[in-house]
Design a protein around this motif. Structure first.
Motif, mmCIF file in Angstrom:
data_model
loop_
_atom_site.group_PDB
_atom_site.id
_atom_site.type_symbol
_atom_site.label_atom_id
_atom_site.label_comp_id
_atom_site.label_asym_id
_atom_site.label_seq_id
_atom_site.Cartn_x
_atom_site.Cartn_y
_atom_site.Cartn_z
ATOM 1 N N ASP A 1 2.784 8.784 9.758
ATOM 2 C CA ASP A 1 1.470 10.312 9.208
ATOM 3 C C ASP A 1 0.803 10.300 7.526
ATOM 4 O O ASP A 1 0.062 11.397 7.497
ATOM 5 N N LEU A 2 1.061 9.050 7.007
ATOM 6 C CA LEU A 2 -0.283 9.033 5.382
ATOM 7 C C LEU A 2 -0.862 7.987 6.273
ATOM 8 O O LEU A 2 -0.649 7.067 6.538
ATOM 9 N N GLU A 3 -1.699 8.283 5.266
ATOM 10 C CA GLU A 3 -3.213 7.643 4.961
ATOM 11 C C GLU A 3 -2.988 6.365 4.045
ATOM 12 O O GLU A 3 -3.352 7.062 2.992
ATOM 13 N N VAL A 4 -3.557 4.869 4.285
ATOM 14 C CA VAL A 4 -3.365 4.334 3.857
ATOM 15 C C VAL A 4 -4.926 3.274 3.976
ATOM 16 O O VAL A 4 -4.804 2.947 4.879
ATOM 17 N N ALA A 5 -5.259 3.492 3.422
ATOM 18 C CA ALA A 5 -6.493 3.265 3.984
ATOM 19 C C ALA A 5 -6.650 1.442 3.057
ATOM 20 O O ALA A 5 -8.165 1.305 2.472
ATOM 21 N N VAL B 1 11.884 3.838 -0.670
ATOM 22 C CA VAL B 1 11.404 2.989 0.577
ATOM 23 C C VAL B 1 10.476 2.686 -0.449
ATOM 24 O O VAL B 1 9.312 2.938 -1.270
ATOM 25 N N VAL B 2 10.211 0.964 -0.442
ATOM 26 C CA VAL B 2 8.667 0.617 -0.848
ATOM 27 C C VAL B 2 8.229 -0.305 0.175
ATOM 28 O O VAL B 2 8.440 -1.211 1.090
ATOM 29 N N ASN B 3 7.262 0.466 0.074
ATOM 30 C CA ASN B 3 5.967 -0.330 1.494
ATOM 31 C C ASN B 3 5.592 -1.073 1.144
ATOM 32 O O ASN B 3 4.279 -1.070 0.092
ATOM 33 N N ALA B 4 6.203 -2.995 1.296
ATOM 34 C CA ALA B 4 4.695 -3.614 0.398
ATOM 35 C C ALA B 4 4.348 -4.927 1.926
ATOM 36 O O ALA B 4 4.773 -6.019 1.806
ATOM 37 N N THR B 5 4.091 -4.025 2.445
ATOM 38 C CA THR B 5 3.785 -4.324 3.622
ATOM 39 C C THR B 5 1.764 -5.537 4.128
ATOM 40 O O THR B 5 1.458 -5.991 5.355
ATOM 41 N N GLY B 6 1.512 -5.446 2.968
ATOM 42 C CA GLY B 6 0.063 -5.612 2.354
ATOM 43 C C GLY B 6 -1.300 -5.057 3.231
ATOM 44 O O GLY B 6 -0.688 -3.732 3.570
ATOM 45 N N ALA B 7 -1.445 -6.137 4.111
ATOM 46 C CA ALA B 7 -2.553 -5.481 5.148
ATOM 47 C C ALA B 7 -2.455 -4.911 6.251
ATOM 48 O O ALA B 7 -2.424 -3.767 6.423
ATOM 49 N N ALA C 1 0.595 -2.117 5.310
ATOM 50 C CA ALA C 1 0.862 -0.810 4.377
ATOM 51 C C ALA C 1 0.020 0.068 5.692
ATOM 52 O O ALA C 1 0.528 0.645 5.689
ATOM 53 N N GLY C 2 -1.288 0.115 5.652
ATOM 54 C CA GLY C 2 -1.857 1.670 6.983
ATOM 55 C C GLY C 2 -0.811 1.706 8.109
ATOM 56 O O GLY C 2 -0.355 2.801 8.719
ATOM 57 N N GLN C 3 -0.661 0.876 8.878
ATOM 58 C CA GLN C 3 -0.028 0.620 10.178
ATOM 59 C C GLN C 3 1.195 1.663 9.503
ATOM 60 O O GLN C 3 1.693 2.468 10.395
ATOM 61 N N MET D 1 9.093 7.176 -0.975
ATOM 62 C CA MET D 1 8.045 5.686 -0.479
ATOM 63 C C MET D 1 6.887 6.519 -1.482
ATOM 64 O O MET D 1 6.009 6.951 -1.702
ATOM 65 N N THR D 2 7.175 4.516 -1.591
ATOM 66 C CA THR D 2 5.611 4.246 -2.653
ATOM 67 C C THR D 2 4.771 3.070 -1.667
ATOM 68 O O THR D 2 5.896 2.255 -1.223
ATOM 69 N N SER D 3 3.938 2.936 -1.903
ATOM 70 C CA SER D 3 3.446 1.492 -0.868
ATOM 71 C C SER D 3 2.233 0.974 -2.337
ATOM 72 O O SER D 3 1.905 1.870 -2.994
ATOM 73 N N ILE D 4 2.140 -0.150 -2.178
ATOM 74 C CA ILE D 4 1.228 -1.503 -2.510
ATOM 75 C C ILE D 4 0.547 -1.947 -2.191
ATOM 76 O O ILE D 4 0.933 -2.638 -0.910
ATOM 77 N N VAL D 5 -0.290 -1.980 -2.420
ATOM 78 C CA VAL D 5 -1.473 -2.763 -1.629
ATOM 79 C C VAL D 5 -2.262 -3.600 -2.379
ATOM 80 O O VAL D 5 -2.735 -3.319 -4.354
ATOM 81 N N GLY D 6 -3.305 -4.603 -2.046
ATOM 82 C CA GLY D 6 -4.350 -5.648 -3.016
ATOM 83 C C GLY D 6 -3.663 -5.835 -4.105
ATOM 84 O O GLY D 6 -1.807 -6.227 -3.231
#
Lengths: 580, 428, 464
Positions: A226-230, A210-216, A218-220, A352-357
């Protein structure tokens, strides 16, 4: 119902669509889910600047270098989504010479072609620049249509077998122990193309990754497992002018600050922006001072803006991120670079990986790096072709010039239509049926609207982002109903009505911020047309009012005036010939 | 030398023309000065008196049931219910048998081009056969090159609105139209002059060609609704010709701008002005005024491409329209009346001029001049701005014509009263 | 650091430098996109367009004006060729409730189209140039008026015009006067004579008679009253002198109206560069500029400042009036006319579109009604259809006559003895469509106010 896929991408913005295309081209089975329309989040709410890198040449040279490389790539693969307008960093008399020199040196250091123009030379390029501008640095900035870029990426991903689901909101992350293996989505109107009023359904989609590419947002999403993406969402206002006062990107040459850029965007010019941290990317104030600030400050560069008409304003939320502990206070100073957060490495939770910025100009490059990472994770070996293979619509653009005469359209209509459709123009516009213009402000014909409907279903906002219909100066006043008409008979009356309502309210959201002078007059005309002439607000079909028709005047019936039942005359006082 | 008359009306829309006509009844010299063309040309030609209460109740079967209960400051409250009735009588006399609805106090429900119905008090005779209270089955005909009106969709929508008859729609090609962007006046002209059109196997008149297409589509319906393009100057002849050829009633479905039914009404009003001997000056704006003794206007200045020409009168009527007609204008901080700078009450904060729902109760929709019972504009303290100025139509505050469906009724009533009072002043 | 301190090599691109400036044309073309800000898309302009009503190849003023401009990018040159179908009647200007500069947009777009897209070798270009430079043709023709009138009437000439030049043979060329207005004026003694006459008139009227009077006008006669209908010019001179005005007749060239309509902005600007300084000089001497042709006054008032940046252009614009309009505002015209009579009482009046744009449409009838027994009927607000050179082009002839149909019908129904209008080309169309003789309101005024014209012979020498 549950389905399975190899890679599941969350988010239909530039990052998500770029990743979906990249991975699909590498032969992976990809599903992308997006809670709204494509570009619904931040991508559709930016000023449309294609960065030469000049803006980062002093503060963030790594980003600047990436930008200038990607501008080259996008010219090859996304010609129909971008316009190489060129850009100017304009110095006013009160702006610092030192910074001007830093900017110039920075551009040189980053291999951004830059040359200095005198104030007079700059004004020859942009006659509406203030008479007292001192100098300018010319750089290869451009404009990009983020909607078209995303849609083309998604479209190409689909051509490579990907499944793209819009209006599919992630309601839960599926996690078992330390493994994320999919999501639950709620389809607003069932899976597939959107059709209003179709009952919603829920679907579990399982995936190898799973790729979390939800930008702003991503934290939600992270919080669901239960993962924190600040993420530190930061809002910025953009004000759209009715016409292009400039045909070149105009940057203020001073350290980053509010209201320092004008981007010529399609038929408009977009003024930007501000940078202010917000708590919730879905709920933040949109305020008058922000709009007024744009106009007042940018009028220092282009004085005509002070009296010019704006047609709407909108706010976007940057998905800023910085590694825990960096502690930057002013969001302006937070890096625009992107971060890849592999939750296995970071939190010990796999899958899962999250992408931010990140930023739109370099979104293809980001997607490439992320896709490399995912292929690595999945042990899939394939090379990235996204820098070499043109997007659909951007193939053989040179041949277009000759085609324009074939469509039977007035030449400016043909020009604008082919600018939007690129190499798809022939396929879309060549028709023997009458092809009236549906949106006059942006010159969008029936054929183009029908093509968009075929892609996206009954969602007129999806038609809008594909065609620009309703994005001109009347803000849908004259075309909302016409667009709804185009849905019928493929979609039923109730659907067409709901689609109209949704588009009408969406347009109002941005138009509210421009309500003075010409645009207030326009808004009153729009309101009068839709309420007085159409009675859309009092429509019994909408309000559910049970009307006793018998209580109303049914016409005079006691005459011998022929079938119409009302006395008719010979044409009033200024009757003229023709009844021979 | 000023060009001098007894009554000077500024603005050439419904309120202005009616004001000039009612002033002229008193016998003095009346002049109407109008700058650009008016919102009559945007409008449907329907005379909406009151379709919904300010609270949104409706559609009202009888507008007079609700007029008495309107709040203080509403233009109908200012002029009084009797004046509304008088103004309608005046309009009925003016339009004669070209309009219907005079036989009853009840509102009619008229099908609109997007397939709803809306309440109105007077309607052009070309609209009359389509009234929704008449239970006759109806075919709606749209044309491929006129995308505003989709016959089949409008038919389905009316069904959803609960109309008491069967509806069906078809989409046809309009004979003789060569380009998909032909203007509505082109359609009307083809029919007005019954131009010869090519139908593939030779030429025939445009009306015959149109009727042939519609005739093939009829399936027993007893009336046919068209977009409002059935001729301009010859509208009634065209419509009756089509009725004869089709053997069913033919009507127009009102649509948005540009609107031929509105233009036809405008023609009638200007013809009446000519008949009444009203001097009409068009194409030039009133840009300023000269104050005289007391609180009176001495003369106004009309800009004729750079030359400011004085026009004088004893009494003035301001009927320059609202935000659409530009009788009320705004910038980022103010809403104002541009000629006399009469007081316009509005919220300080621009973000209080509107609400967030597109169809909500927008304060901007009712911005305008506050007036006394004689329709004389008042300043912020409630004092008269000028003794010899009256205001009529959309320049007035106190009502949201779009939500109430009261626009033309207010213009008619206040125009009638303002003109009548001004005319009485100079003749008395 | 100032500009001067800037190292000069910054401006010299090397081979490696990105060179974006080349995508921008080095021009200062007029950018009218901001004018589109006013448009709220109500289409009132379209419903007033006489061409769009009869020819759907023409997409109407809204598209040709604000829409086309708004869609334009700096480097786009896609003026739709239909802009050449616009007749420049300017009714759209008169219609627009939002003050969109429609005719300026059309004129500029048409100029750009002719400049960039129309072949300079095409017959159409040269035909249009010929038509729009009527003054040149008229100047030559009036040297030998009888011969020219004879030639233009010849079948062979008309066939040549129709077949080769695509100038319609349906119309008869207007006859050239045997004596032009200027020839008459010069023979009469020019300004010196006028000053004397005006002084005498002022004396007769009991006004001050000194040389320092502010009653001075500069007459812009235009081409048509000079070459074809000098009687209009003569009537103007006599009427103004009657009210005590000294008349000056500055050197002048075409007002530009036919040139705008054909996209020949260069020709129009050259003419303006003669007219503006000449008229400005007259204004400097205390004169107001008066035109008898409403298209000429329109051009000086509106198009000049919109299209040309010439010293004095605004002074000229701000001090130009139409012949009747000026008297009406500056004299008690109504009082003066009371009790007068004329031999020409039954008139069918057509207000030219360009008069309408100056707020003059009701004027002629209002003024002339003061003359005893005058019955002037307004034949309605339609366009005559000829619009200057437009109706002369073979390809427009039918459209032009279709547009005129409504006016013809109303004129015939009016049951008058003469037609009446201020515009020379409208008068051609009125005559062509109905057979009426057409007069100018100033001629009626002269007839009513002056007994039997000038005491001296009209072609004779002025008073010594």
């Amino acid at each position: 119902m549950a389905t399975d896929t190899e890679v599941l991408v969350l988010g239909g913005g530039s990052t998500g669509c770029g990743i979906a295309r990249d991975l699909a081209m590498r032969g992976l089975e990809v599903t992308l889910v997006e809670r709204g329309n494509l570009t619904h989040g931040t991508t559709g709410r930016m000023h449309g600047l294609l960065h030469s890198g000049g803006r980062y040449a002093v503060s963030d040279q790594a980003s600047a270098r990436e930008c200038i490389q990607e501008v080259d790539v996008l010219q090859d693969i996304a010609g129909h989504c971008i316009e190489m307008t060129g850009g100017l960093f304009v110095q006013r008399p009160e702006d610092s010479d030192e910074y001007f020199q830093k900017k110039l040196t920075g551009c040189r250091e980053c291999d951004i072609p830059a040359r200095v123009l005198s104030g007079a030379e700059a004004r020859r390029i942009e006659p509406y620049l203030a008479k007292d501008v001192k100098r300018a640095i010319q750089v290869p900035d451009g404009a990009v249509d983020p909607f078209r870029l995303c849609v083309a990426n998604a479209h190409d991903a689909e051509r490579h077998g990907a499944r793209i689901e819009t209006h599919a909101e992630v309601v839960d992350l599926l996690r078992e122990g330390d493994d994320i293996y999919g999501v639950t989505v709620r389809h607003d109107s069932g899976p597939g193309k959107r059709t209003h009023k179709t009952p919603g359904t829920t679907e579990d989609i399982t995936a190898d990754y799973v790729v979390n590419a939800t930008g702003a947002w991503a934290g939600q999403i992270g919080a669901m497992a239960d993962l924190e993406v600040a993420v530190r969402p930061s809002k910025g206002v953009m004000t759209i002018m009715n016409v292009r006062q400039v045909d070149t990107v105009i940057n203020r040459c001073r350290p980053k600050g509010d209201a320092d850029i004008i981007v010529p965007h399609e038929t408009t010019a977009i003024l930007g922006t501000t940078d202010e941290e917000v708590e919730d990317p879905d709920d933040y104030p949109e305020e008058q001072w922000e709009v007024d600030l744009m106009i007042a400050t940018l009028a220092e560069l282009v004085p005509i803006l002070k009296e010019a008409r704006t047609i709407r304003s909108f706010w976007g939320v940057r998905p800023l991120y910085e590694p825990p502990g960096t502690g930057t206070e002013d969001p302006t100073d937070i890096t625009r670079d992107f971060f890849l957060l592999d939750h296995a490495e970071r939190d010990g939770v796999g899958g899962m990986t999250s992408i931010v910025g990140g930023k739109l100009t370099t979104s293809r490059l980001m997607a490439e790096k992320i896709s490399d990472h995912i292929c690595d994770k999945l042990g899939h070996s394939a090379s990235c072709d996204t820098a070499d293979v043109p997007l659909p619509g951007s193939e053989n653009l040179e041949a277009l010039e000759d085609a324009m005469d074939e469509f039977g359209l007035r030449s400016p209509v043909a020009r604008r239509s082919t600018q939007r459709l690129g190499s798809r123009s022939r396929e879309v516009l060549q028709t023997t049926d009458p092809n009236p213009v549906i949106c006059n402000c942006e010159s969008v014909t029936r054929a183009e609207v029908q093509d968009a409907i075929a892609q996206s279903g009954s969602d007129l906002n999806a038609v809008r982002i594909r065609t620009r219909a309703s994005m001109g100066n009347c803000q849908g006043g004259f075309c909302c109903q016409l667009l709804a008409n185009e849905l019928h008979p493929e979609y039923d009356e109730e659907t067409a009505r709901a689609a109209y309502d949704e588009l009408f309210q969406e347009r109002w959201k941005g138009e509210r911020h421009a309500l003075w002078g010409e645009q207030l007059s326009q808004a009153m005309l729009k309101y009068a047309l839709h309420a007085t002439t159409y009675n859309a607000d009092g429509d019994p079909a909408r309000t559910g009012t049970d009307v006793n028709f018998e209580a109303f005047d049914g016409g005079q019936t006691d005459t011998e005036a022929g079938p119409s039942g009302v006395v008719a005359t010979d044409g009033g006082p200024r009757n003229r010939g023709g009844d021979q | 030398m000023a060009i001098t008359d007894d009554v000077l009306v500024i603005g050439g829309g419904l309120a202005g023309t009616v004001a000039a006509l009612s002033a002229a009844e008193h016998g003095g010299d009346v002049r109407l000065v109008t700058y650009k063309q008016s919102t009559l040309r945007h409008a449907t030609g329907l005379i909406d008196v009151l379709g919904y209460t300010p609270e949104g109740e409706g559609p009202l079967a009888d507008p007079f049931d609700a007029i008495d209960a309107l709040p203080t400051g509403h233009p109908y409250e200012r002029v009084g219910t009797d004046a509304v009735r008088d103004a309608l009588l005046f309009f009925d006399a003016l339009t004669g048998d070209t309009y219907g609805g005079a036989h009853t106090d009840s509102n009619a429900l008229v099908p609109t081009s997007n397939g709803t119905v809306k309440p109105t008090a007077r309607y052009p005779v070309g609209t009359a056969p389509g009234l929704a209270a008449d239970p006759a089955d109806t075919l709606f005909v749209g044309f491929e090159t006129l995308p505003e009106f989709d016959g089949p969709l409008a038919a389905k929508h009316l069904e959803a609105a609960g109309v008491p008859f069967e509806t069906r729609g078809v989409t046809l090609q309009f004979p003789g139209i060569k380009r998909a962007d032909a203007k509505v006046t082109r359609y009307a002209h083809l029919l007005d002059w019954d131009e010869a059109v090519d139908i593939g196997r030779g030429e025939t008149g445009a009306r015959a060609a149109l009727a042939a297409g519609v005739s093939d589509a009829l399936e027993g319906e007893t009336r046919v609704g068209f977009p409002p393009i059935l001729g301009d100057d010859n509208h009634d002849v065209v419509r009756r010709d089509l009725e004869e050829r089709l053997g069913v009633a033919v009507f127009e479905v009102p649509a948005g701008p540009p609107s031929l039914p509105g233009m036809r009404l405008e023609d009638q009003l200007y013809h009446a002005l000519e008949e009444a001997g009203v001097n009409v000056t068009t194409g030039v704006p009133v840009v300023d005024y000269q104050a005289g003794d007391g609180d009176r206007i001495e003369h106004v200045l009309v800009d004729r491409k750079g030359q400011q020409v004085p026009y004088a009168a004893s009494e003035y009527v301001l009927a320059t329209g609202g935000l659409v007609g530009k009788g009320v204008d705004s910038d980022r901080t103010h809403v104002f009346e541009p000629i006399f700078d009469c007081h316009v009450a509005h919220a300080e904060d621009r973000y209080e001029w509107f609400v967030d729902d597109a169809f909500g109760d927008h304060p901007f929709a009712s911005y305008g001049l506050e007036v006394d019972n004689e329709l004389r504009p008042q300043d912020a303290n409630g004092d008269l701005e000028f003794e010899n100025l009256r205001a009529a139509g959309a320049v007035l505050s106190g009502y949201d014509f779009a939500a109430e469906k009261s626009g033309s009724g207010v213009s008619l009533s206040t125009g009638y009263v303002a003109g009548d009072r001004a005319g009485a002043e100079v003749s008395g | 650091m100032s500009d001067a301190a800037q190292p000069t090599d910054e401006h010299v691109p090397t081979d490696d430098d990105f060179e974006p400036i080349e995508v921008f044309p080095e021009s200062t073309e007029m950018d009218l996109r901001p004018g589109a800000d006013n448009c709220y898309k109500c289409s009132t302009c379209d419903t007033n367009c006489p061409v769009a009503e009869v020819d759907d190849e023409f997409p109407g003023p809204k598209f040709q004006g604000p829409e086309q401009w708004r869609l334009k990018r700096q480097d786009d040159h896609d003026i739709d060729d239909s802009v050449m179908k616009c007749s420049n009647c300017m009714r759209c200007d008169h219609a627009c409730p939002s003050e969109v500069p429609l005719s300026q947009m059309h004129n500029t777009a048409r100029g750009e189209y002719v400049e960039k897209q129309m072949s300079k070798r095409s017959l159409e270009y040269w035909r249009n140039r010929l038509l729009s430079n009527y003054r040149t043709m008229a100047h030559l023709g009036s040297k030998v008026p009888r011969l020219t009138n004879f030639m233009m009437g010849l079948g062979v000439t008309r066939v040549f015009n129709e077949k080769v030049l695509k100038i319609t043979s349906e119309r008869e060329f207007p006859a050239f006067a045997t004596e032009t207005f200027r020839e008459w004026w010069d023979a009469r003694g020019g300004y010196a004579t006028s000053r004397e006459r005006a002084r005498a008139a002022r004396e007769a009227r009991g006004e001050k008679t000194t040389a320092e009077t502010d009653k001075r006008i500069a007459y812009f006669h235009g081409c048509y009253s000079n070459y074809n209908t000098p009687e209009v010019g003569k009537a103007l001179v006599r009427v103004y002198e009657h009210f005590g005005y000294e008349v000056m007749v500055p050197d002048q060239r075409c007002s530009g109206t036919p040139m705008y309509a054909n996209g020949m902005l260069g020709d129009a600007e050259r003419a303006a560069k003669t007219n503006v300084p000449e008229l400005a000089a007259a204004i400097e001497e205390g004169a107001d500029v008066i035109a008898s042709c409403t298209s000429c006054s329109m051009s000086l008032r509106q198009e000049y400042p919109e299209l040309f940046d010439i010293d004095g252009v605004h002074e000229v614009s701000n001090n130009t009036w139409e012949g009747l309009e000026y008297l009406r505002v500056h004299e008690d015209l109504k009082g003066e006319l009371e009790g007068t009579t004329t031999d020409l009482p039954n008139l069918a009046y057509h207000a030219p579109c360009h008069a309408r744009n100056q707020g003059l449409d009701g004027q002629a009838i209002e003024v002339l009604s003061a003359i005893d027994g005058v019955e002037a009927h307004d034949v309605g607000d339609s366009c005559s259809g000829i619009s200057g050179t437009y109706g002369w082009k073979a390809e427009n002839y039918d459209t032009s006559m279709k547009i005129g149909e409504e006016m013809f019908e109303h004129m015939e129904a009016a049951d008058a003895t003469h037609g009446l209008t201020e515009c020379p080309t409208c008068s051609m169309q009125m005559e062509h469509g109905t057979g009426y003789d057409i007069l100018h309101p100033l001629e009626i005024l002269a007839d009513a106010l002056l007994d039997g014209g000038e005491t001296q012979s009209s072609s004779g020498t002025g008073p010594a």
